[in-house]
Write an enzyme that holds these catalytic residues in place. Structure first.
Site, mmCIF file in Angstrom:
data_model
loop_
_atom_site.group_PDB
_atom_site.id
_atom_site.type_symbol
_atom_site.label_atom_id
_atom_site.label_comp_id
_atom_site.label_asym_id
_atom_site.label_seq_id
_atom_site.Cartn_x
_atom_site.Cartn_y
_atom_site.Cartn_z
ATOM 1 N N PRO A 183 -86.490 32.925 76.974
ATOM 2 C CA PRO A 183 -86.346 33.878 78.084
ATOM 3 C C PRO A 183 -85.751 35.206 77.624
ATOM 4 O O PRO A 183 -84.851 35.237 76.781
ATOM 5 C CB PRO A 183 -85.372 33.157 79.025
ATOM 6 N N GLY A 184 -86.255 36.285 78.142
ATOM 7 C CA GLY A 184 -85.704 37.604 77.862
ATOM 8 C C GLY A 184 -85.283 38.253 79.167
ATOM 9 O O GLY A 184 -84.100 38.369 79.493
ATOM 10 N N ARG A 185 -86.295 38.603 79.944
ATOM 11 C CA ARG A 185 -86.065 39.352 81.172
ATOM 12 C C ARG A 185 -85.092 38.645 82.125
ATOM 13 O O ARG A 185 -84.225 39.279 82.711
ATOM 14 C CB ARG A 185 -87.413 39.551 81.876
ATOM 15 N N TYR B 290 -96.041 50.296 83.593
ATOM 16 C CA TYR B 290 -96.482 49.088 84.312
ATOM 17 C C TYR B 290 -96.472 49.279 85.828
ATOM 18 O O TYR B 290 -96.524 48.277 86.550
ATOM 19 C CB TYR B 290 -95.537 47.910 84.040
ATOM 20 N N CYS C 147 -92.249 66.644 80.958
ATOM 21 C CA CYS C 147 -93.467 67.373 81.313
ATOM 22 C C CYS C 147 -94.692 66.464 81.342
ATOM 23 O O CYS C 147 -95.595 66.585 80.501
ATOM 24 C CB CYS C 147 -93.662 68.530 80.345
HETATM 25 C C1 LIG Z 1 -91.810 38.978 75.204
HETATM 26 C C2 LIG Z 1 -91.764 37.552 74.805
HETATM 27 C C3 LIG Z 1 -90.873 36.671 75.397
HETATM 28 C C4 LIG Z 1 -89.929 37.068 76.517
HETATM 29 O O1 LIG Z 1 -90.573 37.300 77.718
HETATM 30 P P1 LIG Z 1 -89.706 37.553 79.049
HETATM 31 O O2 LIG Z 1 -90.706 37.825 80.083
HETATM 32 O O3 LIG Z 1 -88.827 38.698 78.781
HETATM 33 O O4 LIG Z 1 -88.935 36.297 79.315
HETATM 34 C C5 LIG Z 1 -90.826 35.373 74.926
HETATM 35 N N1 LIG Z 1 -91.652 34.960 73.931
HETATM 36 C C6 LIG Z 1 -92.527 35.786 73.339
HETATM 37 C C7 LIG Z 1 -93.391 35.268 72.246
HETATM 38 C C8 LIG Z 1 -92.626 37.098 73.756
HETATM 39 O O5 LIG Z 1 -93.507 37.911 73.178
#
Ligand SMILES: *Cc1c(COP(=O)(O)O)cnc(C)c1O
Length: 421
Positions: free
Chosen positions: A276-278, A318, A346
């Protein structure tokens, strides 16, 4: 839930007013909350309680050393997609045994550096990557743990630019060919198959695509085991969405996502990895900006901010929505008016929001973009020779600048001149 709330009429980050930080740091800047980061990490961890699992935070969402260290101290692993991210994770103190290396176009030099530093596993995207990795591992007299990234041909039902699991997307090996590719991997020296990897997209607000993908993965585990492969890990990717607006998006809760994982793949006896990132960092930061001026157009009012598309590109790239709020809490009876919220760059694309109802604002007022933590600072550029904006981290009643604003000289002096000038 986050820790950016109004107290006594002022927007606060944990126990500090945003206005106090802005006075010291200057605008615009990114403002992260430690408590929010930790809360989201722990929710994901609890969602997988009862399974053997590792949360590999996706470094590309927000990669500041202070953020990585905060998560590493909780025991997080990391998912990296470049050597730069790998070095960031290692520098933040993450054990290489907790780092997975993903990415659709890994270069030999990147592979070499990562192999010499150590790695938990490579998530391999193609046969040619298998060839390169095997040859390199033989050369370096090491054995590389690998998972193969499967493209399950599932529609993530998200924005086309952040969808990665459809057959037309560049990512992974088509599920129809994946058994062949595993068979091929098994013939190559110095590679050790440990699992399967899948990541279908980002900002998923519906669990159904995850369920479809993970069901396919479960079937694949059985087939690959019948073929004689040792599948002991499942990397299920990231992608869980977050609410960007309190009104129109209701993403699933981490608990629901965790329950789905247990239901679909829990019986397979595999260690679970998620990336997870987001969902960890997205709502853990604000972008704080100042109103430069308000301009009346023919048919609309433009709210011109000191932040721009080079600082936060998501709306331009996006069409994404960010809630924009006033740093001074609007009173219950205050009137709203409608603005097009724009930056000074700009480009007409430098528009954060069209036709947005906001409290009446005047020059020098502060506003904050919510949900700015993921794919915010990391995507910033110096377009229009605007300096990269600072990142600030709050913890309780303390704050620290975790990446300073460069001076104009620093920015300009990075250029080097050829001998003939
Ligand atoms: C970008 C990415 C993530 C994270 O995605 P989120 O939507 O930010 O959770 C995880 N795995 C891979 C391989 C990614 O490219």
């Amino acid at each position: 839930m986050d820790h950016f709330i109004y107290k006594d009429g002022e927007l606060c980050a944990e126990s500090i007013t945003v206005r106090d930080i802005a006075r010291e740091v200057g605008t615009p800047f990114y403002l992260y909350s430690t408590a929010t980061l930790l809360r989201h990490y722990r929710l994901m961890d609890e969602a997988l309680a009862g399974t053997r699992h590792l949360i590999c935070y996706s470094v590309k969402a927000a990669s500041n050393q202070a953020i990585l260290m905060t998560l590493a101290a909780e025991g997080a692993g990391m998912d990296v997609v470049s050597v730069g991210e790998y070095l960031r994770a290692v520098t933040a103190g993450v054990s290489p045994q907790k780092i997975v290396f993903s990415g659709v176009g890994k270069m030999i030099e990147e592979m070499r550096l990562v192999l010499s530093g150590g790695i938990r596993q490579f998530n391999v995207e193609s046969e040619s990557e298998l060839d390169d990795l095997s040859a390199l591992a033989v050369d370096m007299k090491t054995v590389v743990p690998i998972s193969i990234r499967v493209n399950p041909d599932v529609d993530a039902l998200t924005h086309a630019k952040i969808s990665t699991g459809k057959s037309e997307n560049k990512f992974g090996v088509p599920i129809s060919r994946v058994r062949q590719v595993y068979a091929y991997a098994a013939t190559l020296p110095s590679l050790k198959v440990v699992g399967i990897d899948v990541h279908i997209g980002s900002q998923l607000t519906n669990l159904e695509p995850f369920a479809l993908a993970y069901r396919k993965i479960a079937e694949l585990v059985k087939a690959l085991r019948e073929d004689g492969h040792d599948i002991s890990r499942l990397d299920l990717g990231g992608g869980l969405g977050i609410p960007y607006s309190r009104s129109n998006e209701v993403p699933p809760l981490p608990m629901e996502y965790g329950a789905l994982i247990k239901r679909e793949v829990g019986h397979l006896g595999c260690e679970i990895e998620i990336e997870p990132g987001r969902v960890i960092v997205g709502n853990a930061a604000l972008l704080v900006s100042r109103v430069i001026s308000i301009k009346s157009g023919e048919s609309r009012q433009f709210l011109i901010l000191d932040a721009a598309m080079n600082d936060l590109v998501r709306p331009a790239m996006y069409d994404s929505w960010h809630d924009i709020i006033s740093v001074v809490e609007p009173s219950a009876d205050s009137q709203e008016t409608v603005y097009d919220v724009v930056g000074p760059v700009c480009e007409t694309g430098d528009t954060f929001a069209r036709h947005r109802w906001l409290p009446y604002l005047k020059p020098d007022d502060l506003v904050a973009f919510r949900g700015a933590g993921a794919y915010g600072a990391v995507m910033a550029s110096e377009y229009n020779s605007r300096r990269l904006i600072p990142e600030v981290l709050v913890k309780d009643d303390q704050f620290a600048v975790i990446r300073p604003r460069p001076t104009y000289d620093e920015m300009i002096n990075r250029d080097t001149l050829p001998s003939w000038l």
